[in-house]
Write a protein that holds these residues in place. Structure first.
Motif, PDB file in Angstrom:
ATOM      1  N   ARG A 100       0.864  -1.174   0.000  1.00 40.90           N
ATOM      2  CA  ARG A 100       0.000   0.000   0.000  1.00 40.90           C
ATOM      3  C   ARG A 100       0.899   1.220   0.000  1.00 40.90           C
ATOM      4  NH1 ARG A 100      -5.134  -0.288   3.861  1.00 40.90           N
ATOM      5  NH2 ARG A 100      -5.220   1.765   2.939  1.00 40.90           N
ATOM      6  N   PRO A 101       0.418   2.346  -0.429  1.00 43.62           N
ATOM      7  CA  PRO A 101       1.235   3.557  -0.301  1.00 43.62           C
ATOM      8  C   PRO A 101       1.639   3.776   1.155  1.00 43.62           C
ATOM      9  CG  PRO A 101      -0.650   3.988  -1.717  1.00 43.62           C
ATOM     10  CD  PRO A 101      -0.877   2.628  -1.115  1.00 43.62           C
ATOM     11  N   GLY A 102       2.933   3.953   1.380  1.00 41.44           N
ATOM     12  CA  GLY A 102       3.418   4.174   2.737  1.00 41.44           C
ATOM     13  C   GLY A 102       3.747   2.909   3.494  1.00 41.44           C
ATOM     14  N   VAL A 103       3.596   1.746   2.836  1.00 43.33           N
ATOM     15  CA  VAL A 103       3.881   0.471   3.501  1.00 43.33           C
ATOM     16  C   VAL A 103       4.724  -0.397   2.572  1.00 43.33           C
ATOM     17  CG1 VAL A 103       2.924  -1.571   4.633  1.00 43.33           C
ATOM     18  CG2 VAL A 103       1.661   0.591   4.725  1.00 43.33           C
ATOM     19  N   ASP A 104       5.987  -0.587   2.913  1.00 45.66           N
ATOM     20  CA  ASP A 104       6.898  -1.443   2.145  1.00 45.66           C
ATOM     21  C   ASP A 104       7.130  -2.747   2.888  1.00 45.66           C
ATOM     22  OD1 ASP A 104       7.120   0.519   0.262  1.00 45.66           O
ATOM     23  OD2 ASP A 104       9.215   1.022   0.694  1.00 45.66           O
ATOM     24  N   THR A 105       7.217  -3.852   2.122  1.00 37.61           N
ATOM     25  CA  THR A 105       7.479  -5.155   2.730  1.00 37.61           C
ATOM     26  C   THR A 105       8.654  -5.824   2.032  1.00 37.61           C
ATOM     27  OG1 THR A 105       5.940  -6.343   1.284  1.00 37.61           O
ATOM     28  CG2 THR A 105       5.052  -5.445   3.343  1.00 37.61           C
ATOM     29  N   TYR A 106       9.313  -6.717   2.772  1.00 32.25           N
ATOM     30  CA  TYR A 106      10.472  -7.446   2.262  1.00 32.25           C
ATOM     31  C   TYR A 106      10.409  -8.894   2.735  1.00 32.25           C
ATOM     32  CZ  TYR A 106      12.409  -2.723   1.657  1.00 32.25           C
ATOM     33  OH  TYR A 106      12.615  -1.406   1.296  1.00 32.25           O
ATOM     34  N   ASP A 107      10.926  -9.773   1.899  1.00 31.81           N
ATOM     35  CA  ASP A 107      11.122 -11.171   2.279  1.00 31.81           C
ATOM     36  C   ASP A 107      12.630 -11.409   2.302  1.00 31.81           C
ATOM     37  OD1 ASP A 107      11.473 -13.924   2.466  1.00 31.81           O
ATOM     38  OD2 ASP A 107       9.972 -14.430   0.949  1.00 31.81           O
ATOM     39  N   VAL A 108      13.177 -11.558   3.485  1.00 32.35           N
ATOM     40  CA  VAL A 108      14.620 -11.778   3.635  1.00 32.35           C
ATOM     41  C   VAL A 108      14.821 -13.165   4.245  1.00 32.35           C
ATOM     42  CG1 VAL A 108      16.771 -10.952   4.645  1.00 32.35           C
ATOM     43  CG2 VAL A 108      14.998  -9.307   3.978  1.00 32.35           C
ATOM     44  N   GLY A 110      12.889 -15.738   4.233  1.00 32.15           N
ATOM     45  CA  GLY A 110      11.702 -16.236   4.934  1.00 32.15           C
ATOM     46  C   GLY A 110      11.241 -15.351   6.072  1.00 32.15           C
ATOM     47  N   LEU A 111      11.960 -14.287   6.347  1.00 31.74           N
ATOM     48  CA  LEU A 111      11.526 -13.303   7.337  1.00 31.74           C
ATOM     49  C   LEU A 111      10.712 -12.223   6.635  1.00 31.74           C
ATOM     50  CD1 LEU A 111      14.853 -12.830   9.341  1.00 31.74           C
ATOM     51  CD2 LEU A 111      12.769 -13.959  10.177  1.00 31.74           C
ATOM     52  N   GLY A 112       9.530 -11.972   7.126  1.00 31.91           N
ATOM     53  CA  GLY A 112       8.712 -10.910   6.582  1.00 31.91           C
ATOM     54  C   GLY A 112       8.978  -9.625   7.346  1.00 31.91           C
ATOM     55  N   LEU A 113       9.426  -8.595   6.642  1.00 30.09           N
ATOM     56  CA  LEU A 113       9.760  -7.314   7.269  1.00 30.09           C
ATOM     57  C   LEU A 113       8.908  -6.221   6.652  1.00 30.09           C
ATOM     58  CD1 LEU A 113      13.359  -8.376   7.051  1.00 30.09           C
ATOM     59  CD2 LEU A 113      12.554  -7.386   9.199  1.00 30.09           C
ATOM     60  N   THR A 114       8.400  -5.348   7.480  1.00 31.04           N
ATOM     61  CA  THR A 114       7.518  -4.284   7.025  1.00 31.04           C
ATOM     62  C   THR A 114       8.010  -2.951   7.574  1.00 31.04           C
ATOM     63  OG1 THR A 114       5.624  -5.789   7.046  1.00 31.04           O
ATOM     64  CG2 THR A 114       5.132  -3.438   6.969  1.00 31.04           C
ATOM     65  N   ALA A 115       7.984  -1.934   6.743  1.00 27.64           N
ATOM     66  CA  ALA A 115       8.289  -0.571   7.163  1.00 27.64           C
ATOM     67  C   ALA A 115       7.094   0.302   6.808  1.00 27.64           C
ATOM     68  CB  ALA A 115       9.551  -0.055   6.481  1.00 27.64           C
ATOM     69  N   VAL A 116       6.628   1.098   7.760  1.00 26.58           N
ATOM     70  CA  VAL A 116       5.380   1.840   7.593  1.00 26.58           C
ATOM     71  C   VAL A 116       5.608   3.318   7.888  1.00 26.58           C
ATOM     72  CG1 VAL A 116       2.983   2.053   8.359  1.00 26.58           C
ATOM     73  CG2 VAL A 116       4.108  -0.195   8.377  1.00 26.58           C
ATOM     74  N   THR A 117       5.163   4.177   6.972  1.00 25.01           N
ATOM     75  CA  THR A 117       5.125   5.602   7.277  1.00 25.01           C
ATOM     76  C   THR A 117       3.705   6.023   7.633  1.00 25.01           C
ATOM     77  OG1 THR A 117       4.791   6.179   4.952  1.00 25.01           O
ATOM     78  CG2 THR A 117       7.056   6.148   5.771  1.00 25.01           C
ATOM     79  N   GLY A 118       2.761   5.189   7.297  1.00 21.96           N
ATOM     80  CA  GLY A 118       1.364   5.493   7.573  1.00 21.96           C
ATOM     81  C   GLY A 118       0.511   4.933   6.456  1.00 21.96           C
ATOM     82  N   ILE A 119      -0.745   4.744   6.724  1.00 24.00           N
ATOM     83  CA  ILE A 119      -1.649   4.229   5.700  1.00 24.00           C
ATOM     84  C   ILE A 119      -1.962   5.342   4.701  1.00 24.00           C
ATOM     85  CG2 ILE A 119      -3.894   3.163   5.291  1.00 24.00           C
ATOM     86  CD1 ILE A 119      -1.834   1.436   6.832  1.00 24.00           C
ATOM     87  N   ASP A 120      -1.752   5.039   3.406  1.00 22.03           N
ATOM     88  CA  ASP A 120      -2.014   5.981   2.312  1.00 22.03           C
ATOM     89  C   ASP A 120      -1.154   7.241   2.383  1.00 22.03           C
ATOM     90  OD1 ASP A 120      -3.897   4.299   1.171  1.00 22.03           O
ATOM     91  OD2 ASP A 120      -5.531   5.133   2.368  1.00 22.03           O
ATOM     92  N   VAL A 210       0.424  -1.335  18.671  1.00 21.88           N
ATOM     93  CA  VAL A 210       0.675  -1.853  17.335  1.00 21.88           C
ATOM     94  C   VAL A 210      -0.656  -2.249  16.698  1.00 21.88           C
ATOM     95  CG1 VAL A 210       1.026  -4.209  18.190  1.00 21.88           C
ATOM     96  CG2 VAL A 210       2.039  -3.537  16.007  1.00 21.88           C
ATOM     97  N   ALA A 211      -0.765  -2.059  15.382  1.00 22.69           N
ATOM     98  CA  ALA A 211      -1.979  -2.459  14.660  1.00 22.69           C
ATOM     99  C   ALA A 211      -1.981  -3.977  14.462  1.00 22.69           C
ATOM    100  CB  ALA A 211      -2.062  -1.751  13.317  1.00 22.69           C
ATOM    101  N   SER A 212      -3.137  -4.528  14.166  1.00 19.43           N
ATOM    102  CA  SER A 212      -3.213  -5.974  13.951  1.00 19.43           C
ATOM    103  C   SER A 212      -2.496  -6.374  12.663  1.00 19.43           C
ATOM    104  CB  SER A 212      -4.677  -6.430  13.898  1.00 19.43           C
ATOM    105  OG  SER A 212      -5.375  -5.729  12.886  1.00 19.43           O
ATOM    106  N   GLU A 213      -2.487  -5.472  11.649  1.00 17.69           N
ATOM    107  CA  GLU A 213      -1.726  -5.665  10.417  1.00 17.69           C
ATOM    108  C   GLU A 213      -1.704  -4.330   9.693  1.00 17.69           C
ATOM    109  OE1 GLU A 213      -3.207  -5.706   7.190  1.00 17.69           O
ATOM    110  OE2 GLU A 213      -5.084  -5.043   8.080  1.00 17.69           O
ATOM    111  N   TYR A 214      -0.852  -4.265   8.639  1.00 24.00           N
ATOM    112  CA  TYR A 214      -0.653  -2.971   7.991  1.00 24.00           C
ATOM    113  C   TYR A 214      -0.934  -2.967   6.497  1.00 24.00           C
ATOM    114  CZ  TYR A 214       1.400  -1.449  12.354  1.00 24.00           C
ATOM    115  OH  TYR A 214       1.571  -1.112  13.684  1.00 24.00           O
ATOM    116  N   CYS A 215      -0.997  -4.121   5.876  1.00 23.18           N
ATOM    117  CA  CYS A 215      -1.212  -4.131   4.425  1.00 23.18           C
ATOM    118  C   CYS A 215      -2.674  -4.235   4.047  1.00 23.18           C
ATOM    119  CB  CYS A 215      -0.429  -5.290   3.800  1.00 23.18           C
ATOM    120  SG  CYS A 215       1.317  -4.887   3.573  1.00 23.18           S
ATOM    121  N   GLY A 216      -3.507  -4.699   4.933  1.00 22.89           N
ATOM    122  CA  GLY A 216      -4.921  -4.852   4.590  1.00 22.89           C
ATOM    123  C   GLY A 216      -5.663  -3.531   4.604  1.00 22.89           C
ATOM    124  N   ALA A 217      -6.847  -3.547   4.039  1.00 25.84           N
ATOM    125  CA  ALA A 217      -7.660  -2.330   4.005  1.00 25.84           C
ATOM    126  C   ALA A 217      -8.208  -2.011   5.380  1.00 25.84           C
ATOM    127  CB  ALA A 217      -8.798  -2.523   3.013  1.00 25.84           C
TER     128      ALA A 217
END
Length: 217
Positions: A100-108, A110-120, A210-217
């Protein structure tokens, strides 16, 4: 002469009587042996001390090796809360996926990493407010991974977490599950076990929850 003999006989009889009386008396009771039993205390069952894996060595840090990344109030390895999404993309060892805009994810590995600046949030200069770590299906528990300075990482038990951080607090998260938390200077490190007793997600947040998740709507 007869009188003297009588007296003598009487003395003999008296001596015999006294002797017989002494032989017929009750014998002294034999001493009773006293047995002292010393109870040997059973060895105490040792209390298992919670253990954790060694923390990463900060001097060995490499952006390409998640086993050298430290989880702290600053972030998770190269995922720095004082950075931007673009700056992180330039140092991460794998390609970015923007869910999503403002949410980047990486697979390193098998580790899922997320960086968030905010939703949208689309501002490239926006500061990162959340970095998050969780295992993907391809991750192996024996693989190198980021850990806190006290050795806590994915798969650590809640018991180990509590032993490592006596100041640990907890709250009910947005997914109605308990979240364990340490806090300092307006930032928190949040540990989620989803009720399993083992840490399944770790998030470093500018804020208190912390939110329950960051990529979902």
């Amino acid at each position: 002469m007869r009188i003297r003999r009588t007296v003598t006989l009487a003395g003999v009889v008296l001596a015999i009587a006294l002797g017989a009386s002494g032989c017929a008396g009750s014998p002294e009771p034999a001493p009773t042996a006293t047995v002292t039993v010393t109870a040997t205390a059973a060895p105490a069952t040792p209390t298992a001390e919670p253990t954790t894996d060694p923390a990463p060595d900060p001097d060995a840090y490499s952006a390409g090796d998640p086993g050298t990344w430290v989880i702290s109030y600053a972030g998770i390895g190269p995922l720095d809360l004082d950075s931007t999404l673009g700056a992180i993309q330039s140092v991460m060892p794998t390609a970015v996926s923007t869910c999503r805009p403002g949410v980047d994810t990486y697979d390193v590995g098998g580790l899922g990493l997320t960086a968030v600046t905010g939703i949208d949030v689309t501002d490239p200069a926006a500061a990162i407010t959340v970095v998050r770590l969780l295992p993907l299906d391809s991750w192996s528990a024996t693989a190198a991974q980021p850990r806190t300075e006290k050795g806590i990482g994915l798969g650590s038990t809640v018991t180990e977490l509590q032993a490592a951080y006596p100041e640990l607090d907890s709250y009910v998260g947005m997914n109605k599950m308990t979240v364990y938390q340490i806090a300092a200077d307006g930032r928190t490190v949040n540990f989620e076990d989803y009720g399993s007793g083992e840490i399944k997600a770790i998030s470093v947040v500018v804020g208190t929850s912390v939110a329950s998740e960051y990529c979902g709507a």
